[in-house]
Scaffold this motif. Structure first.
Motif, PDB file in Angstrom:
ATOM      1  N   TYR A 165       0.842  -1.197   0.000  1.00 16.48           N
ATOM      2  CA  TYR A 165       0.000   0.000   0.000  1.00 16.48           C
ATOM      3  C   TYR A 165       0.882   1.253   0.000  1.00 16.48           C
ATOM      4  CZ  TYR A 165      -4.435   2.475   0.962  1.00 16.48           C
ATOM      5  OH  TYR A 165      -5.554   3.269   0.888  1.00 16.48           O
ATOM      6  N   ARG A 168       2.209   1.654  -3.464  1.00 14.96           N
ATOM      7  CA  ARG A 168       1.164   2.093  -4.398  1.00 14.96           C
ATOM      8  C   ARG A 168       0.883   3.578  -4.243  1.00 14.96           C
ATOM      9  NH1 ARG A 168      -3.430  -1.349  -2.388  1.00 14.96           N
ATOM     10  NH2 ARG A 168      -4.692  -0.089  -3.799  1.00 14.96           N
ATOM     11  N   LEU A 179      -6.250  -4.478  -6.703  1.00 19.09           N
ATOM     12  CA  LEU A 179      -5.329  -4.166  -5.597  1.00 19.09           C
ATOM     13  C   LEU A 179      -6.081  -3.653  -4.368  1.00 19.09           C
ATOM     14  CD1 LEU A 179      -2.288  -2.616  -7.537  1.00 19.09           C
ATOM     15  CD2 LEU A 179      -2.606  -4.966  -6.728  1.00 19.09           C
ATOM     16  N   ILE A 180      -7.097  -2.833  -4.566  1.00 21.51           N
ATOM     17  CA  ILE A 180      -7.874  -2.334  -3.420  1.00 21.51           C
ATOM     18  C   ILE A 180      -8.640  -3.498  -2.781  1.00 21.51           C
ATOM     19  CG2 ILE A 180      -9.740  -0.824  -2.638  1.00 21.51           C
ATOM     20  CD1 ILE A 180      -9.185   0.939  -5.127  1.00 21.51           C
ATOM     21  N   SER A 183      -6.422  -5.836  -0.902  1.00 21.13           N
ATOM     22  CA  SER A 183      -5.877  -5.155   0.276  1.00 21.13           C
ATOM     23  C   SER A 183      -6.882  -5.187   1.424  1.00 21.13           C
ATOM     24  CB  SER A 183      -5.525  -3.710  -0.112  1.00 21.13           C
ATOM     25  OG  SER A 183      -5.302  -2.912   1.019  1.00 21.13           O
ATOM     26  N   ILE A 184      -8.105  -4.775   1.148  1.00 14.61           N
ATOM     27  CA  ILE A 184      -9.127  -4.737   2.197  1.00 14.61           C
ATOM     28  C   ILE A 184      -9.461  -6.154   2.670  1.00 14.61           C
ATOM     29  CG2 ILE A 184     -11.545  -4.154   2.702  1.00 14.61           C
ATOM     30  CD1 ILE A 184     -11.236  -1.766   0.760  1.00 14.61           C
ATOM     31  N   LYS A 187      -6.956  -7.976   5.014  1.00 11.82           N
ATOM     32  CA  LYS A 187      -6.997  -7.548   6.413  1.00 11.82           C
ATOM     33  C   LYS A 187      -8.187  -8.162   7.147  1.00 11.82           C
ATOM     34  CE  LYS A 187      -6.213  -3.390   4.789  1.00 11.82           C
ATOM     35  NZ  LYS A 187      -5.617  -2.144   4.317  1.00 11.82           N
ATOM     36  N   PHE A 207     -14.136   6.697  -0.595  1.00 14.92           N
ATOM     37  CA  PHE A 207     -12.966   6.351  -1.376  1.00 14.92           C
ATOM     38  C   PHE A 207     -13.361   6.192  -2.854  1.00 14.92           C
ATOM     39  CE2 PHE A 207      -9.604   3.307  -2.561  1.00 14.92           C
ATOM     40  CZ  PHE A 207      -8.527   4.042  -2.146  1.00 14.92           C
TER      41      PHE A 207
HETATM   42  N1  URA Z   1      -8.109   0.866   1.743  1.00 14.33           N
HETATM   43  C1  URA Z   1      -7.292  -0.194   1.906  1.00 14.33           C
HETATM   44  O1  URA Z   1      -7.223  -0.768   2.975  1.00 14.33           O
HETATM   45  N2  URA Z   1      -6.557  -0.617   0.851  1.00 14.33           N
HETATM   46  C2  URA Z   1      -6.607  -0.021  -0.342  1.00 14.33           C
HETATM   47  O2  URA Z   1      -5.928  -0.444  -1.243  1.00 14.33           O
HETATM   48  C3  URA Z   1      -7.447   1.094  -0.491  1.00 14.33           C
HETATM   49  C4  URA Z   1      -8.199   1.512   0.580  1.00 14.33           C
END
Ligand code: URA
Ligand code: CA
Length: 433
Positions: A165, A168, A179-180, A183-184, A187, A207
């Motif tokens: 992140y 990026r 990728l977004i 990423s989310i 987690k 966002f």
């Molecule tokens: N929030 C995130 O956790 N990851 C991203 O890539 C964008 C927004």
């Protein structure tokens, strides 16, 4: 395997194998693949996209790059809720006790706010004594006993995502759906829940600024979740104006208490029910979404949801008497009204700018190191679509400094009064696949 060959493969639009994606993420996490190669790879993904299978593999590779939370000793189906971030979004504070009151385990890991977006932990810390630094054992015991606990971010979760992140951010590759979404979802999956309900926001404060982008992101995340065996659903909701009336930590705690009593703002209540019914359904506590919604309404009416909130506060060291005496929450020294300059209809309340106005008062953090003031914030007296007369208050500023000229300027610049205006649609869609 050589990284240069994998960059080339993605650059040319070919599909990477599971092993190739693991190689990239493992190598990058261990600093064996340098930033310049990873940057080129991110740019290749930006232009060439990833298949659903590749996205799921990327997500799981990032999950396995660090610690994962094991919630298996908690009985029942653990359903987590995640919002892509908004302004005045008080839903977690309402939803957590609401679904816990139905016996659904809420084992929540939460973060602090940054920029115009607030964080659940900050809000909870406006309750005297409340603490989120609890041990893993205590966390699990509390969830088993009371069905609800919130803990601050712990452990080394998804280090690959953190590193990617950051990269990026400086290589113009943040805005890529694969990728977004990975990423989310990485987690959320590392945090251990069995099922995930996503609140994907769209509009000025979100966002994803357009509905089209929000829909695409929602589909991408739901697909990843379902691909890797975590039942996932998403609600796409409006964030063109702030949610509810309150923006600010203690103010939002009070708003959550009102909502748990069935006396909250209409939009906040509607969104909580929309997300809550999915949580209840995914937890296998209801046969249909309609039945789930009915169950939620019942625990609000019976007072069980509010009682659960009190129990939750007391369990984590907080003063539960604030629920019946909200005047005990931190109070700002000055209440300043913002009168409308003309008569008409509120046509726009620009969410991110209003979030920034609250941040200027000290309700949010400009940088990670900023200190926040839990008492301050904004109370909207009007929402989009409301009639307003010249001189009537649009907003009440809760401030600890007497001079708020900067905040006034921001508010006047971002609440627009016109001849016509319409309350926006709150729920734009539900994504289940
Ligand atoms: N929030 C995130 O956790 N990851 C991203 O890539 C964008 C927004
Ligand atoms: Ca709010």
């Amino acid at each position: 395997m050589r990284m240069v060959d994998l960059i080339e493969k993605k650059r040319d639009g070919k599909e990477l194998t599971t092993e190739e994606i693991s190689f990239i993420i493992e190598g990058f996490t261990k600093d064996e693949i340098p930033d310049y190669q990873m940057s080129a790879f991110a740019m290749a993904v930006f232009f060439q996209d990833m298949t659903e299978r590749e996205r799921a593999d990327l997500t799981m590779a990032m999950v396995h790059s660090g610690d994962t939370i094991d919630l298996s000793t908690i009985e029942g189906i653990k359903v987590d809720k995640h919002s892509t971030g908004g302004v005045g979004d008080t839903t977690t504070l309402v939803l957590a006790p609401l679904v816990a009151a139905l016996g659904i385990p809420v084992a929540k890991m939460s973060g602090r706010g940054l920029g115009h977006t607030g964080g659940t932990i900050d809000k909870l810390e406006s309750i005297q004594g409340f603490h989120v630094e609890i041990s893993k054992e205590e966390f699990i015991n509390l969830v088993n006993k009371a069905k609800i606990a919130v803990v601050g971010q712990t452990g080394n979760l998804t280090p690959a995502d953190k590193k990617l992140y950051a990269l990026r951010d400086v290589t113009a590759t943040v805005n890529s759906i694969p990728l977004i979404a990975s990423s989310i979802m990485s987690k959320k999956i590392a945090a251990g829940s069995d099922a995930i309900v996503l609140d994907v926001k769209t509009g000025a404060g979100a966002f994803m600024k357009t509905l089209e982008d929000a829909k695409e992101l929602a589909h991408a995340m739901v697909s990843i979740g379902n691909h890797v065996g975590r039942k996932t659903m998403a609600v796409i909701s409006d964030m063109s104006q702030p949610l509810g009336f309150a923006i600010g930590n203690a103010l939002e705690v009070k708003e959550a208490i009102d909502t748990l009593q069935g006396k909250g703002p209409k939009d906040l209540e509607e969104l909580c029910l929309a997300l809550g019914r999915q949580m209840v359904y995914l937890a296998n506590k209801a046969d249909s979404l309609e039945q789930a919604e009915q169950m939620l309404k019942e625990v609000i009416q019976s007072g069980k949801a509010l009682a659960k909130f009190k129990e939750f506060i007391a369990n984590q060291g907080g003063d539960a008497s604030i629920v019946d005496h909200t005047e005990k929450l931190p109070q700002a020294a000055y209440l300043i009204e913002v009168p409308a300059k003309k008569t008409g209809v509120v046509a726009e309340i620009v969410a991110d700018a209003i979030g920034t106005a609250a941040m200027l008062l000290g309700a949010g953090r400009a940088t990670k190191e900023s200190k926040i003031d839990l008492a301050v914030g904004l109370m909207l007296n009007k929402k989009v679509g409301d009639q307003v007369k010249s001189g009537e208050s649009l907003v009440t500023i809760h401030s600890n400094r007497p001079n708020v000229d900067d905040v006034l300027k921001k508010i006047y610049g971002n609440i627009h009064i016109a001849d016509q205006g319409q309350s926006p649609v709150l729920i734009h869609g539900i994504v289940t696949e």
